[in-house]
Scaffold this active site. Structure first.
Site, short mmCIF file in Angstrom:
data_model
loop_
_atom_site.label_atom_id
_atom_site.label_comp_id
_atom_site.label_asym_id
_atom_site.label_seq_id
_atom_site.Cartn_x
_atom_site.Cartn_y
_atom_site.Cartn_z
N SER A 122 -3.97 -9.73 -17.53
CA SER A 122 -3.48 -11.09 -17.78
C SER A 122 -3.21 -11.35 -19.25
CB SER A 122 -4.50 -12.10 -17.25
OG SER A 122 -4.16 -12.46 -15.95
N CYS A 144 -12.95 -22.04 -12.20
CA CYS A 144 -11.85 -21.18 -11.69
C CYS A 144 -12.16 -20.72 -10.28
CB CYS A 144 -11.70 -19.92 -12.53
SG CYS A 144 -11.30 -20.19 -14.23
N HIS A 146 -4.86 -22.02 -18.81
CA HIS A 146 -4.81 -23.06 -17.77
C HIS A 146 -5.47 -24.32 -18.33
CE1 HIS A 146 -4.88 -19.73 -14.49
NE2 HIS A 146 -3.67 -20.21 -14.56
N GLU A 149 0.58 -22.90 -11.13
CA GLU A 149 -0.73 -22.23 -11.15
C GLU A 149 -1.77 -23.05 -10.38
OE1 GLU A 149 -1.58 -19.16 -13.13
OE2 GLU A 149 0.58 -18.86 -13.05
O1 SUG Z 1 -4.97 -15.64 -13.93
N1 SUG Z 1 -7.57 -13.35 -14.55
C1 SUG Z 1 -7.14 -14.64 -14.08
C2 SUG Z 1 -8.19 -15.67 -14.39
C3 SUG Z 1 -7.89 -16.97 -13.72
C4 SUG Z 1 -8.82 -18.07 -14.11
N2 SUG Z 1 -8.51 -19.23 -13.37
C5 SUG Z 1 -8.52 -20.49 -13.86
N3 SUG Z 1 -8.56 -20.75 -15.13
N4 SUG Z 1 -8.44 -21.45 -13.00
C6 SUG Z 1 -5.80 -15.06 -14.67
O2 SUG Z 1 -5.59 -14.82 -15.86
C7 SUG Z 1 -7.44 -10.93 -14.73
C8 SUG Z 1 -7.27 -9.76 -13.82
C9 SUG Z 1 -7.46 -8.43 -14.51
O3 SUG Z 1 -7.23 -8.35 -15.70
O4 SUG Z 1 -7.84 -7.46 -13.84
C10 SUG Z 1 -6.92 -12.23 -14.15
O5 SUG Z 1 -6.00 -12.24 -13.38
#
Ligand code: SUG
Length: 446
Positions: free
Chosen positions: A22, A369, A250, A174
């Site tokens: 990400s 999250c 986010h 999102e």
């Molecule tokens: O979309 N991490 C997610 C974390 C989401 C957090 N959600 C909220 N803030 N609501 C993202 O960035 C990481 C996956 C990886 O690196 O393996 C990831 O997708």
């Protein structure tokens, strides 16, 4: 009629891993290729759910997605048996295999946006799954998320399930991570705050320079239309571009609300005063508590490393609220000092509860999250798959299931292992029986 807020937490999957997928999410990048512990991850999440039910809150469990996703590999041209596809992808496209293996569906705050019946013109509960189109590994969640939401929120007289928005960046959505509903009480018409990162079409408008703004104004407006919200009960506001560039990918990393409290960072928004004025106008003479955290007490950097705002702000009865915070907030002197002070101030927040969710935090996912909120009356909740509602018994069964099916170590290389794929499928098949949710996984549909 009594209305409750239900938290729908994503159960962390057996292939939870760290592939650093990400861009713009500081924790995900920092832990790239670290060895994960899916068993501990799932148990940390389950313990949080169970703890909240102990506080008298309502809790629903959403099952993990099947990962690696063989269907996603087929879509991009791999063919043969599932085993051949996995082996071939590992050999010829390892980065693709990493992407189709992410356990990211666990962060159900990104699964959808949900509006309760009190806010929608037709008196139904509306759900729109997020298209998550800024990241490939997240965009592949839509179909399974839709199936899981339909299997969980079953009764079509009560719930309206929409399709995800068009799968292009102009409609980047999102989900509830950028959506907060404030209200005087859960059953009354509330005000929905939609926070976006950029304008979808007009590129001359303010936008971050370093990291992507995943969510657009056009996505928020579309969801409000689909959910039949009235214009005078909706507020759109833009996240400060600098804040996204500091790692706030986010809004739920910089603000959280519940009922008449909005807890947020001083530097989180481009036009903060207009946002606060609109929220205050909704509350009129009844109390509204905007709690602004000053940058000289908690920096943006502190907010990103501790997830102070990715906390759950929950109703613990008698007009009181608690903040459920990740343990990292206790380990940082600035956030701990601030939280200690907060409970002495004039606002409903009376208690801070720290939870260890480090396995999720290492991928940039805190307590908030992991949950998707839905307000329902007792009668509406009867339309939910009853096997998905957290009870002491379900907590015990799920813990035993995790103990007997999850590994305590997964390295990125394990994702190529055919035995691991089959082991996870057996576990998920058993899970659908425990939750009595039917055949939701592609491998179960044949
Ligand atoms: O979309 N991490 C997610 C974390 C989401 C957090 N959600 C909220 N803030 N609501 C993202 O960035 C990481 C996956 C990886 O690196 O393996 C990831 O997708």
């Amino acid at each position: 009629m009594t209305y409750f807020e239900y938290n729908c937490d994503g159960l962390i999957g057996p292939s939870h891993n760290y592939c650093g997928l990400s861009f713009g999410n500081v924790a995900s990048a920092a832990n790239k290729n670290a060895v994960s512990n899916p068993r501990e991850a799932a148990k940390q999440g389950l313990a949080k759910m169970h703890f909240l039910t102990g506080l008298g809150l309502k809790q629903i469990v959403l099952p993990p997605h099947e990962r690696p996703s063989i269907g996603a590999l087929r879509q991009v041209g791999f063919s043969g048996t599932d085993e051949q596809i996995l082996t071939n992808a590992a050999k010829t496209a390892p980065e693709l295999l990493a992407n189709v293996s992410s356990a990211s569906a666990m962060w159900t705050a990104n699964a959808a946006t949900i509006s309760p019946s009190a806010d929608s013109k037709d008196g139904k509960i509306h759900l729109t799954p997020a298209n998550l189109n800024d990241k490939y590994h997240r965009s592949i969640e839509i179909e399974e998320t839709s199936d899981i939401l339909k299997a969980t929120f079953k009764d079509s007289n009560i719930f309206t399930h929409h399709q995800a928005l068009p799968q292009v960046s102009q409609f980047g959505d999102e989900g509830a991570a950028n959506h907060t509903r404030l209200c005087r009480s859960y059953g009354e018409q509330g005000i929905q705050l939609f926070v976006y990162g950029r304008h979808g079409f007009d590129l001359s408008k303010p936008a971050p320079q370093k990291f992507p703004a995943r969510h657009t104004l056009q996505a928020s407006e579309s969801v409000a239309r689909l959910h039949q919200l009235s214009n005078d009960h909706v507020v759109y506001t833009q996240q400060a571009p600098d804040c996204i560039d500091a790692g706030v990918f986010h809004n739920d990393v910089i603000g959280v609300g519940n009922q008449n409290v909005y807890f947020y960072h001083q530097d989180g928004y481009l036009n903060k005063q207009a946002m606060l004025d609109s929220l205050s106008a909704y509350f009129g003479d009844s109390p509204f508590y905007p709690i602004e955290v000053p940058a000289n007490e908690v920096s943006m950097q502190d907010a990103v490393t501790t997830y102070l705002f990715n906390t759950q702000l929950v109703d613990i009865g008698a007009g009181k609220m608690a903040i459920v915070a990740p343990i990292e907030c206790k380990e940082n002197a600035n956030t701990q000092r601030y939280l200690d002070k907060l409970i002495g101030l004039d606002n409903p927040v009376q208690e801070i509860i720290y939870r260890d969710l480090r396995q999720s935090m290492r991928n940039g996912g805190g307590p908030a999250c992991l949950r998707l909120r839905v307000v329902m009356s007792e009668a509406e909740a009867k339309g939910v798959n009853q096997g998905s509602i957290m009870t002491d018994e379900l907590f015990g069964r799920l813990n035993t299931w995790v103990d007997s099916n999850y590994r305590d170590q997964v390295a990125p290389a394990d994702l190529a292992d055919v035995a691991f794929l089959n082991e996870n499928r057996r576990a998920l098949d058993e899970l659908t029986q425990i939750l009595q949710i039917g055949s939701i996984y592609p491998f179960q549909k044949g």
